[in-house]
Design a protein around this motif. Structure first.
Motif, PDB file in Angstrom:
ATOM      1  N   ARG A  62      -2.506 -24.912  24.034  1.00 14.98           N
ATOM      2  CA  ARG A  62      -0.964 -24.776  23.440  1.00 14.98           C
ATOM      3  C   ARG A  62      -1.036 -23.384  22.477  1.00 14.98           C
ATOM      4  O   ARG A  62      -1.605 -23.662  21.530  1.00 14.98           O
ATOM      5  CB  ARG A  62      -0.307 -25.790  23.135  1.00 14.98           C
ATOM      6  CG  ARG A  62       0.997 -25.642  22.802  1.00 14.98           C
ATOM      7  CD  ARG A  62       1.526 -27.078  22.176  1.00 14.98           C
ATOM      8  NE  ARG A  62       2.630 -26.749  21.766  1.00 14.98           N
ATOM      9  CZ  ARG A  62       4.035 -27.491  21.644  1.00 14.98           C
ATOM     10  NH1 ARG A  62       3.897 -28.578  22.419  1.00 14.98           N
ATOM     11  NH2 ARG A  62       5.029 -27.194  21.229  1.00 14.98           N
TER      12      ARG A  62
ATOM     13  N   HIS B  55       5.046 -21.192  22.919  1.00 14.73           N
ATOM     14  CA  HIS B  55       6.360 -21.687  22.426  1.00 14.73           C
ATOM     15  C   HIS B  55       6.704 -20.559  21.114  1.00 14.73           C
ATOM     16  O   HIS B  55       5.743 -20.133  20.705  1.00 14.73           O
ATOM     17  CB  HIS B  55       6.527 -23.048  21.952  1.00 14.73           C
ATOM     18  CG  HIS B  55       6.132 -24.031  23.040  1.00 14.73           C
ATOM     19  ND1 HIS B  55       7.187 -24.475  23.799  1.00 14.73           N
ATOM     20  CD2 HIS B  55       5.127 -24.683  23.308  1.00 14.73           C
ATOM     21  CE1 HIS B  55       6.669 -25.405  24.694  1.00 14.73           C
ATOM     22  NE2 HIS B  55       5.343 -25.305  24.610  1.00 14.73           N
TER      23      HIS B  55
ATOM     24  N   THR C  23       1.750 -21.740  19.746  1.00  8.94           N
ATOM     25  CA  THR C  23       3.043 -21.424  19.028  1.00  8.94           C
ATOM     26  C   THR C  23       2.874 -20.316  18.280  1.00  8.94           C
ATOM     27  O   THR C  23       2.166 -20.450  17.269  1.00  8.94           O
ATOM     28  CB  THR C  23       3.453 -22.878  18.260  1.00  8.94           C
ATOM     29  OG1 THR C  23       3.440 -24.019  19.121  1.00  8.94           O
ATOM     30  CG2 THR C  23       4.904 -22.693  17.732  1.00  8.94           C
TER      31      THR C  23
ATOM     32  N   HIS D 133       1.226 -22.839  27.941  1.00 10.25           N
ATOM     33  CA  HIS D 133       2.231 -23.367  27.279  1.00 10.25           C
ATOM     34  C   HIS D 133       2.189 -22.595  26.039  1.00 10.25           C
ATOM     35  O   HIS D 133       1.412 -22.663  25.012  1.00 10.25           O
ATOM     36  CB  HIS D 133       1.523 -24.855  26.751  1.00 10.25           C
ATOM     37  CG  HIS D 133       1.244 -25.722  27.935  1.00 10.25           C
ATOM     38  ND1 HIS D 133       2.579 -26.359  28.704  1.00 10.25           N
ATOM     39  CD2 HIS D 133       0.090 -26.259  28.640  1.00 10.25           C
ATOM     40  CE1 HIS D 133       1.807 -26.978  29.625  1.00 10.25           C
ATOM     41  NE2 HIS D 133       0.835 -26.733  29.766  1.00 10.25           N
TER      42      HIS D 133
END
Length: 150
Positions: free
Chosen positions: A42, A92, A44, A90
């Motif tokens: 993931r 963000h 970010t 993923h």
């Protein structure tokens, strides 16, 4: 026994990368992107509007601050799109406001719970260019692994 190769467990599964307008931050993003793709992690992406770098007239002008926020949002959106295009499933983004060190250390890391922070080595904007780098403070105080990219 099967012929299927054993894939080693990735070192990091939740990567946080700090970006701004500096060249080192863009290098940090490129590294974080490769790492996220390789580890299927993931990602970010965080950027902080450093309001302390505004002069008194800029800080009193709502239009100036709003333009800076819009520019930052546009920049972050392009990073998110690059990550998606590279295959990060993923991804963000977070935009903070204030002192980047404090925002990332006290707000973003506890909220995102990453296991790796990737940041650029140099800061050429804001007060930190005079008083020390964000990288130094984050490496010293972050409760997670920190990779500083040059």
């Amino acid at each position: 026994m099967t012929d299927t190769p054993i894939k080693p467990k990735p070192d990091y599964t939740n990567i946080l990368v700090g970006v701004d307008r500096d060249d080192d931050a863009q290098k940090a993003f490129a590294y974080a992107l490769r790492r996220a793709v390789r580890d299927d992690a993931r990602l970010t992406i965080v950027s902080v509007l450093e309001t302390s770098s505004f002069n008194i007239y800029e800080s009193m002008s709502k239009g100036h601050i709003e333009r800076e926020r819009m520019e930052l949002q546009h920049q972050i959106s392009s990073y998110v799109q690059m990550a998606k295009d590279a295959g990060v499933e993923h991804v963000h983004s977070i935009i903070g406001e204030g002192d980047p060190d404090d925002v990332i250390l006290e707000d973003v890391i506890p909220r995102v719970k990453p296991d790796l922070l990737i940041i650029g080595a140099e800061t050429k904007q804001g007060l930190s260019r005079h008083f020390g780098s964000h990288a130094n403070k984050m490496a010293k105080y972050a409760p997670i692994s920190v990779m500083i990219v040059r």
